[in-house]
Design an enzyme around this catalytic site. Structure first.
Site, short mmCIF file in Angstrom:
data_model
loop_
_atom_site.label_atom_id
_atom_site.label_comp_id
_atom_site.label_asym_id
_atom_site.label_seq_id
_atom_site.Cartn_x
_atom_site.Cartn_y
_atom_site.Cartn_z
N HIS A 208 4.52 5.77 11.54
CA HIS A 208 4.03 5.65 10.16
C HIS A 208 3.01 6.78 9.99
CE1 HIS A 208 3.02 4.05 6.36
NE2 HIS A 208 2.62 2.83 6.68
N ARG B 83 0.80 -1.23 0.00
CA ARG B 83 0.00 0.00 0.00
C ARG B 83 0.84 1.28 0.00
NH1 ARG B 83 -2.79 -3.99 1.79
NH2 ARG B 83 -0.83 -4.46 2.80
N THR B 84 1.80 1.37 0.89
CA THR B 84 2.49 2.65 1.07
C THR B 84 3.26 3.02 -0.19
OG1 THR B 84 2.67 2.06 3.39
CG2 THR B 84 3.96 3.95 2.65
N ARG C 150 11.15 3.88 3.62
CA ARG C 150 10.77 2.94 4.71
C ARG C 150 12.01 2.17 5.10
NH1 ARG C 150 5.68 -1.16 4.64
NH2 ARG C 150 4.66 0.82 5.20
N LYS D 33 26.91 -4.66 -3.46
CA LYS D 33 28.38 -4.60 -3.49
C LYS D 33 28.93 -4.01 -2.20
CE LYS D 33 27.84 -2.73 -7.86
NZ LYS D 33 28.27 -1.74 -8.85
N1 CP Z 1 -0.48 -0.31 5.82
C1 CP Z 1 0.73 -0.40 5.22
O1 CP Z 1 1.67 0.33 5.55
O2 CP Z 1 0.78 -1.34 4.26
P1 CP Z 1 2.10 -1.76 3.46
O3 CP Z 1 3.05 -2.37 4.48
O4 CP Z 1 1.63 -2.75 2.44
O5 CP Z 1 2.71 -0.53 2.86
#
Ligand code: CP
Length: 312
Positions: free
Chosen positions: A134, A57-58, A106, A85
């Site tokens: 998040h 999703r993110t 992330r 590397k």
């Molecule tokens: N909710 C969420 O962050 O989903 P993903 O880990 O798929 O990005």
């Protein structure tokens, strides 16, 4: 840069008024951002998504958001890169900065995204940093509540699950704590309580035997149930996730108030039965859809285009 902030790293750095502004702009974008529609707000700009942990999703919603704003997108993947590397993440991020206008990152290490942001001169959006935060997840969770109730005040929100290792609940408790009259109740297995760092005066907690989850919810009568996944990947090796088992299913839906909405940031595993999906109170895929408008608003604002948003 938005209101003097280069990056979006945590919910703590946003005021209530700034959260309301993001949700307001997301609402305006919702009527415009059909799949495939194009706005020109970020025309000529490039977003790079650099995810050192898995995501559906993110990453995809940020990339779709940038496309819809009229910009271009590159996706960095560790696999096949010079990190194989031995190049460090720090040198990788400083290299990516040379190719783009905005970064969404992330990483599994708490605080790492803030560290990367401090090394570059372009906006960095935190797409999740380990068990820390998040923030854009919390923003679209709050947008979904606001769409359902027309307010983000005086709500009773039950957050269920393994809170200790779950970054969306950290950000959500912080965000909802900025709005008056909310009662946020963490219902979790003993041993998986919310970290002290994220508690505020709106938050209380009920560590329980999760076999008693339904009777606990029946007493609370929440407006919102927010279900979280057990983050097995963050648990110490040797810890048995099975001892924390909990599940929301049809029996839970029977005891929840008729107006109560059920959210889940996804992905789900065993903690939420698919049998409840047809219930109109279960809104998690609407929640997913809202990620697009909210992340469009965030990208436009932090890349300096509030004027463009005002014109739509
Ligand atoms: N909710 C969420 O962050 O989903 P993903 O880990 O798929 O990005």
């Amino acid at each position: 840069m938005w209101n003097g902030k280069k990056d979006l790293l945590s919910m703590d750095q946003l005021s209530r008024e700034e959260i309301e502004a993001i949700l307001h702009y997301a609402g305006r974008l919702e009527s415009l951002s059909g799949k495939g529609s194009k706005l020109g707000i970020c025309k000529g700009e490039i977003l790079i998504t650099a995810f050192f942990e898995p995501s559906t999703r993110t990453r995809i919603s940020f990339e779709t958001a940038m496309h819809t704003l009229g910009g271009d997108v590159q996706n960095f993947s560790e696999s096949g890169s010079s990190m194989e590397k031995g190049e460090t993440k720090e040198d990788t991020i400083r290299t990516l900065e040379q190719y783009c206008d905005t970064l969404v990152i992330r990483d599994g290490e708490p605080g790492s995204v803030a560290r990367y942001a401090s090394m570059v001169n372009i906006p960095v959006i935190n797409g999740g940093d380990g068990v820390n935060e998040h923030p854009t997840q919390a923003l679209y969770d709050m947008y979904t509540m606001w769409k359902s109730f027309g307010r983000l005040t005086n709500l009773k929100i039950a957050i269920i699950g393994g809170l200790k290792y779950y970054r969306p609940s950290n950000s959500l408790v912080t965000g909802l704590g900025k709005f008056e009259g909310n009662s946020i109740i963490g219902i979790c297995p003993k041993g998986l309580e919310l970290s002290d760092k994220f508690r505020n005066s709106s938050y209380s907690e009920m560590p329980i035997d999760m076999a008693k989850l339904n009777e606990t919810l029946e007493k609370i009568k929440p407006d919102v149930v927010y279900v979280t996944r057990l983050k097995k990947e963050y648990m110490p090796s040797g810890e048995d996730p099975g001892k924390y088992f909990y599940k929301i299913d049809a029996s839970t839906m029977r005891i929840l108030p008729g107006h109560c909405i059920v959210l889940h940031p996804l992905p789900r595993t065993s903690e939420m039965s698919t049998e409840i999906d047809p219930d109109p109170r279960v809104v998690m895929f609407k929640q997913v859809r809202h990620s697009l408008q909210v992340r469009m608003a965030v990208l436009a604002l932090f890349s300096g285009h509030e004027d463009g948003l005002k014109q739509i």
